[in-house]
Design a protein around this motif. Sequence first.
Motif, PDB file in Angstrom:
ATOM      1  N   TRP A 170       0.857  -1.188   0.000  1.00 57.41           N
ATOM      2  CA  TRP A 170       0.000   0.000   0.000  1.00 57.41           C
ATOM      3  C   TRP A 170       0.890   1.234   0.000  1.00 57.41           C
ATOM      4  CZ3 TRP A 170      -5.115  -0.427  -0.782  1.00 57.41           C
ATOM      5  CH2 TRP A 170      -5.680  -1.695  -0.618  1.00 57.41           C
ATOM      6  N   VAL A 171       0.704   2.080  -1.000  1.00 61.36           N
ATOM      7  CA  VAL A 171       1.479   3.312  -1.143  1.00 61.36           C
ATOM      8  C   VAL A 171       0.518   4.474  -0.916  1.00 61.36           C
ATOM      9  CG1 VAL A 171       2.859   4.707  -2.715  1.00 61.36           C
ATOM     10  CG2 VAL A 171       3.107   2.222  -2.724  1.00 61.36           C
ATOM     11  N   VAL A 172       0.775   5.275   0.113  1.00 59.18           N
ATOM     12  CA  VAL A 172      -0.215   6.266   0.528  1.00 59.18           C
ATOM     13  C   VAL A 172       0.399   7.650   0.661  1.00 59.18           C
ATOM     14  CG1 VAL A 172      -1.349   4.426   1.843  1.00 59.18           C
ATOM     15  CG2 VAL A 172       0.048   6.104   3.051  1.00 59.18           C
ATOM     16  N   ASP A 173      -0.409   8.647   0.374  1.00 58.34           N
ATOM     17  CA  ASP A 173      -0.100  10.028   0.712  1.00 58.34           C
ATOM     18  C   ASP A 173      -1.188  10.478   1.676  1.00 58.34           C
ATOM     19  OD1 ASP A 173       0.531  12.708   0.902  1.00 58.34           O
ATOM     20  OD2 ASP A 173       1.166  12.839  -1.190  1.00 58.34           O
TER      21      ASP A 173
ATOM     22  N   VAL B 291      -6.602  12.586   0.345  1.00 58.62           N
ATOM     23  CA  VAL B 291      -5.916  11.386   0.809  1.00 58.62           C
ATOM     24  C   VAL B 291      -5.820  10.445  -0.385  1.00 58.62           C
ATOM     25  CG1 VAL B 291      -5.962   9.434   2.392  1.00 58.62           C
ATOM     26  CG2 VAL B 291      -6.830  11.670   3.139  1.00 58.62           C
ATOM     27  N   SER B 292      -4.623   9.944  -0.654  1.00 60.42           N
ATOM     28  CA  SER B 292      -4.391   9.048  -1.791  1.00 60.42           C
ATOM     29  C   SER B 292      -3.908   7.706  -1.274  1.00 60.42           C
ATOM     30  CB  SER B 292      -3.344   9.667  -2.729  1.00 60.42           C
ATOM     31  OG  SER B 292      -2.994   8.768  -3.757  1.00 60.42           O
ATOM     32  N   VAL B 293      -4.585   6.637  -1.675  1.00 57.14           N
ATOM     33  CA  VAL B 293      -4.264   5.277  -1.212  1.00 57.14           C
ATOM     34  C   VAL B 293      -4.245   4.357  -2.421  1.00 57.14           C
ATOM     35  CG1 VAL B 293      -4.950   3.347   0.260  1.00 57.14           C
ATOM     36  CG2 VAL B 293      -5.357   5.704   1.019  1.00 57.14           C
ATOM     37  N   ALA B 294      -3.148   3.637  -2.624  1.00 57.14           N
ATOM     38  CA  ALA B 294      -3.049   2.719  -3.763  1.00 57.14           C
ATOM     39  C   ALA B 294      -2.435   1.398  -3.334  1.00 57.14           C
ATOM     40  CB  ALA B 294      -2.204   3.333  -4.878  1.00 57.14           C
TER      41      ALA B 294
END
Length: 286
Positions: free
Chosen positions: A89-92, A109-112
Amino acid sequence: MTQLPAGTDPAELARTALAVAVEAGDLIVHDRPARLGVAETKSSRTDVVTVMDQRSQDHLLSRLGELRPDDGFAGEERGGRAGTSGITWVVDPIDGTVNYLYEIPAYCVSVAAVVGDPTRDGAWRPVAGAVVNPVTGERYSAWSGGGAWRAVGDGTPQRLRVAETDLGLALCGTGFGYDADRRAWQAALLTHVLPRVRDIRRLGSAALDLCRVAEGSLDVYYERGLNPWDMAAGWLVATEAGALVTDLDGQAPREAMTVAGAPGLHADLLALLVDGVGRVGPRSGR
């Protein structure tokens, strides 16, 4: 490995991404201190990390650990973990921190969920993701092969599709780094681009800019200096809406450059940027 692990449902990953992004978005809005504290700076005096950046990431780390304990985690702030599932999980936790500090409603919020190694250029790709603007209620989500979607609040999601136009009529998004030398280089490149597009917008959140390309409120977008957490979810949203998202060589986007747009527009903008970089000269600054 950049293949989705066997038995993994990207649509389910996208639902998880959206759920935790909404939670973190609620946290940064409703728990925002009246006098917001700045914990420290990142790359320069103007590149800040707020107390709420760290709280948001801590929440995402905890919740994803509960929901997906075998997955890895990598975020912009402190805290992460290795995984064993093949998913990271790569998050900002707040993309657009300066907007957040100034209460400009253009942060998210960015979640990938990604496969491969997000610390190595070209060695990873997103397979599911969500971008949530908690102030406007905009919720973007996408998963591999499932299309890109936008909903406002609890409204019905609408599928996104990019549209072509002429570059001279294209509204172009971009952004600027925090290092002074990098900004000077970016400004020089901008003078090459600006006369050849309809206009430029600098809105302050790379993740939202990529989603705007997907929905058509921006036609094209380029920026130097993006990290994996800045682009991971937005890259997938734009791609699933039909955009091309690459670097200057037509490969996977990376820190050196991210270029996004519908295929024809992307080709024209890419050629313009390559010409501009040739004129501006060597890239400088962090």
